[in-house]
Design an enzyme around this catalytic site. Structure first.
Site, short mmCIF file in Angstrom:
data_model
loop_
_atom_site.label_atom_id
_atom_site.label_comp_id
_atom_site.label_asym_id
_atom_site.label_seq_id
_atom_site.Cartn_x
_atom_site.Cartn_y
_atom_site.Cartn_z
N ASN A 12 13.57 54.53 42.60
CA ASN A 12 13.16 55.33 41.44
C ASN A 12 14.06 56.55 41.36
O ASN A 12 14.31 57.20 42.37
CB ASN A 12 11.71 55.84 41.61
CG ASN A 12 10.68 54.77 41.28
OD1 ASN A 12 11.00 53.74 40.72
ND2 ASN A 12 9.44 55.03 41.63
N ARG B 229 9.08 48.39 41.70
CA ARG B 229 9.96 48.24 42.87
C ARG B 229 9.52 47.08 43.78
O ARG B 229 10.37 46.28 44.18
CB ARG B 229 10.02 49.56 43.64
CG ARG B 229 10.88 50.62 42.94
CD ARG B 229 10.87 51.93 43.69
NE ARG B 229 9.52 52.47 43.78
CZ ARG B 229 9.17 53.47 44.59
NH1 ARG B 229 10.07 54.02 45.39
NH2 ARG B 229 7.93 53.92 44.61
#
Length: 746
Positions: A38, A20
């Site tokens: 996520n 990320r």
């Protein structure tokens, strides 16, 4: 320039690897807006901007991804923009079917190591230093998604400095779930005679001093406890053997650096690469300078590995010698992972016990790798590799639980186009190991929220895993499928190599239950994913005394001698004969003649045992495979010829070869010609069967000179030879074969 929105769904090893923040950085760099999150399937991204920039984003995403990330699939859609105001990292979503991959535990990275040994750094000498690129994963995660609250680190509240790192997308520790420091994280404690004697730095200093004076210590690591002592101190190693009740089975040795490894051994370039890889497996390499003789008695190789946790680095860095680092348990018992259990059980094994207060969620033993015929071959697939999946060459129609075998057990969960193999569980031969097996099965099923549609097991009626699968199937009301042991070996080799066509499978091991009720282990199978034919096998030998013969090569040798010479064998001046009393010999001959407790076995593993006995290498084994390993060590690649043998019908008869072994004066020559003979048999049968693809599997295929010779002969005849590189050729890999067979039938 057209303005678009790009929607991406990435599946694979994409959580817990810094994905990320990586996405955040490249989106910001390209001036794109949107979000990354996520979810239960992996990583979901929406990003919008000019179309050319979105294409550049896609390219960078795949080209520059974090080193630990593995993208197995990506769904891409170009849509109309919704005008996001900025690019942000959103909070993880937990809903939905769990498909994201759980990462293995990864060795300490170079950046963290630098900080660990920098006096000015706030994590100087801190045994739990980690970042997004390294540290524990599989052994601390309790459920998905991989967020701190779902790990055993949830009890440690981050200090302001750690929290700042954790929340900064541009920091190396952004969302590093085990992130901690000496102020807010776990610490070590040292016990002696069940009493706490020191904590933190003092505990570590005392422990190191005790190792230096020859003491045996227990140390809690990433996936369980190690027993550690000076690997150059014979008295310490012998004491460890006595306490652990492990007479000769080799110990693994941890070295502080590659340079120290090279002082004691001769690793090849490939073996060096394996030693320093992020997985940090134990690698079997040739010894150069002797450690304590009791480390790996009678063998030319040593199992070497490098420190993989900060705690190991701190210990080894303070010593000027390598250490034995073996699993902390009594032989045949499960590795210990909990502090309470360690303090109760390890007092009789270790002089001191170093624990820490970060819980280990699941046991995970060290992995073992051996270079076989020029390729890395897992011998034990566990820490660093499990539970990454093996992709299979077709979509699996149902969800399967494959329970594996009884020895070197791993089990597997199969769904979609992947099979997730568990960590190494071990030999399931008592109630304690069966309990750990059951706990591990339910643990992995819970982690993935996995409910099987079918369960698959070995055909052997006396395997504990078979009995467990029968009971599990009955209670859950789901189908049970039983797969022949050596066919499962073949299927595992086919699946990991992505083979869809029919193969000639050569499956050689110590033993496996055959469909005719005899013990197999020297099989030539013509196989695909739905069925097999036993095309050829070695002439069965009677195992006098049944299970006793598995542990006593002299009994297998004696059986071969009875088969060749009949009753005259009783008078031969050979060690397998002379090792028994006259009365014992008469009883053994009677048992052989009448077939009393003397099951038939076609096993090549047993033939290696017989050779080890006839060459007086080993009459009684201390551990499985010992005789075969000693034979392998004698191989001379300069020897090119082989012994005679016969193929009668579907049976390979090696009695003529063994007659020649009896005449041989040179043990190395005998071992080399015997191995060459087995390879020549493979060539002859491959030419008779005429199938282009040949798969090699089974525990015997861990033998480097044997596999090398088989490949050399078969490839010269234009056959394509496939071996194992993802799962072990031994029983640690059969759960994969069971899984793909189960799914081909339902």
């Amino acid at each position: 320039m057209p303005f678009k929105r790009l929607k991406l769904h990435l599946k694979g090893a994409v959580q817990g690897v810094g994905f990320r923040p990586f996405v955040y950085r490249i989106a910001k760099e390209l001036g794109l807006k949107g979000f990354v999150i996520n979810d239960s399937k992996g990583v979901y991204i929406e990003v919008e901007g000019e179309e050319e920039r979105l294409k550049k984003f896609l390219f960078k995403l795949n080209r520059e991804k974090p080193p630990l990330a593995r993208i197995y699939s990506q769904e891409i859609q170009f849509l109309e923009p919704v005008n996001y105001e900025d690019f942000v990292i959103r909070k993880s979503e937990e809903k939905g079917e769990k498909e994201v991959l759980v990462l293995p535990d990864i060795a300490t990275c170079e950046d963290c190591l630098r900080e660990l040994f920098t006096p000015e750094d706030r994590r100087y000498m801190y045994p739990f230093i980690n970042c997004t690129n390294c540290g524990p994963r599989f052994t601390i995660i309790e459920r998905l998604p991989y967020d701190r609250k779902n790990t055993t680190m949830k009890v440690f509240e981050m200090c302001p400095e750690c929290k700042r790192e954790y929340e900064n997308p541009l920091d190396r520790r952004f969302h590093a779930q085990p992130n901690a420091c000496p102020k807010c994280g776990p610490w070590v404690s040292l016990y002696k005679d069940g009493k706490l004697i020191a904590e933190k730095n003092e505990a570590l200093e005392l422990l190191i001093e005790e190792i230096k004076i020859g003491k045996i210590v227990a140390v809690k690591g990433v996936g369980g406890f190690h027993l550690i002592c000076n690997a150059t101190n014979e008295e310490s190693v012998r004491t460890l053997r006595k306490r652990k009740r492990r007479s000769e089975k080799p110990f693994a040795v941890m070295f502080k650096s590659l340079e120290q490894v090279e002082a004691y051994a001769n690793p090849t370039e490939l073996e060096k690469a394996l030693l320093i890889s992020p997985e940090r497996p134990i690698v079997l390499i040739q010894k150069k300078k002797e450690l304590a003789p009791s480390v790996s008695p009678g063998l030319k190789r040593v199992g070497a590995f490098l420190p993989y946790s900060p705690l190991h680095h701190l210990i080894l860095n303070s010593l000027d010698f390598p250490v034995v680092a073996t699993s902390a348990n009594i032989s045949e018992e499960p590795i210990i992972k909990d502090n309470k259990e360690a303090l109760e059980k390890l007092g009789e094994l270790a002089d001191l016990i170093l624990v820490h207060n970060r819980d280990i969620k699941r046991r995970c033993d060290d992995s073992v790798v051996k270079v076989v015929s020029g390729v890395p071959t897992p011998i034990r697939r566990s820490r660093g590799y499990a539970p990454l999946p093996v992709e299979v060459p077709f979509e699996l129609p149902k969800r399967v639980l494959a329970v594996g075998g009884m020895l070197k057990n791993t089990f597997a969960l199969g769904f979609k186009n992947q099979v997730i193999l568990s960590q190494h569980i071990g030999d399931i031969e008592n109630l304690n190991t069966l309990k750990v097996f059951e706990e591990s099965v339910f643990d992995l099923m819970e982690l993935y929220e996995f409910e099987p549609d079918v369960v698959v097991c070995d055909m052997h009626p006396r395997y504990e895993t078979t009995r467990w699968a029968e009971e599990f199937s009955r209670k859950r009301g789901i189908p049970l499928i039983k797969v022949q042991h050596h066919y499962a070996h073949m299927l595992s080799c086919m699946a990991e190599n992505g083979i869809k066509e029919k193969v000639l499978g050569i499956a050689w091991d110590g033993t496996g239950y055959g469909e005719d009720g005899t013990l197999w282990g020297g099989e030539f199978l013509v196989a695909d994913y739905t069925s097999y034919e036993r095309a050829f096998n070695f002439k069965p030998v009677k195992l006098i005394g049944g299970e006793k013969a598995v542990k006593e090569p002299r009994r297998v040798a004696l059986s071969l001698l009875f088969d060749i010479f009949g009753e005259e064998a009783l008078n031969l001046d050979l060690l397998p004969v002379k090792s028994f009393s006259e009365r014992e010999l008469k009883n053994l001959y009677l048992a052989w003649k009448k077939g009393i407790n003397s099951p038939l076995s076609s096993s090549v593993g047993r033939l290696f045992d017989a050779l080890a006995s006839l060459l007086n290498l080993k009459q009684i084994l201390s551990y499985e495979g010992q005789g075969a390993m000693m034979v392998e060590d004698l191989y001379d690649p300069l020897v090119k010829d082989n012994y005679p043998y016969e193929i009668r019908g579907k049976e390979v008869d090696l009695r003529k070869a063994f007659l020649e072994v009896l005449k041989e004066k040179d043990k190395s020559l005998a071992a080399s010609r015997f191995i060459n003979t087995l390879a020549k048999v493979c060539e002859d049968i491959a030419l008779m069967v005429g199938i282009e693809r040949v798969c090699l599997s089974g525990g015997v295929m861990q033998n480097d000179p044997l596999v090398t010779k088989i490949k050399e002969l078969l490839e010269k005849e234009k056959f394509k030879v496939y071996t194992h590189q993802k799962v072990p050729p031994n029983d640690g890999g059969i759960a994969l074969g069971q899984a793909v067979f189960g799914l081909s039938l339902v």
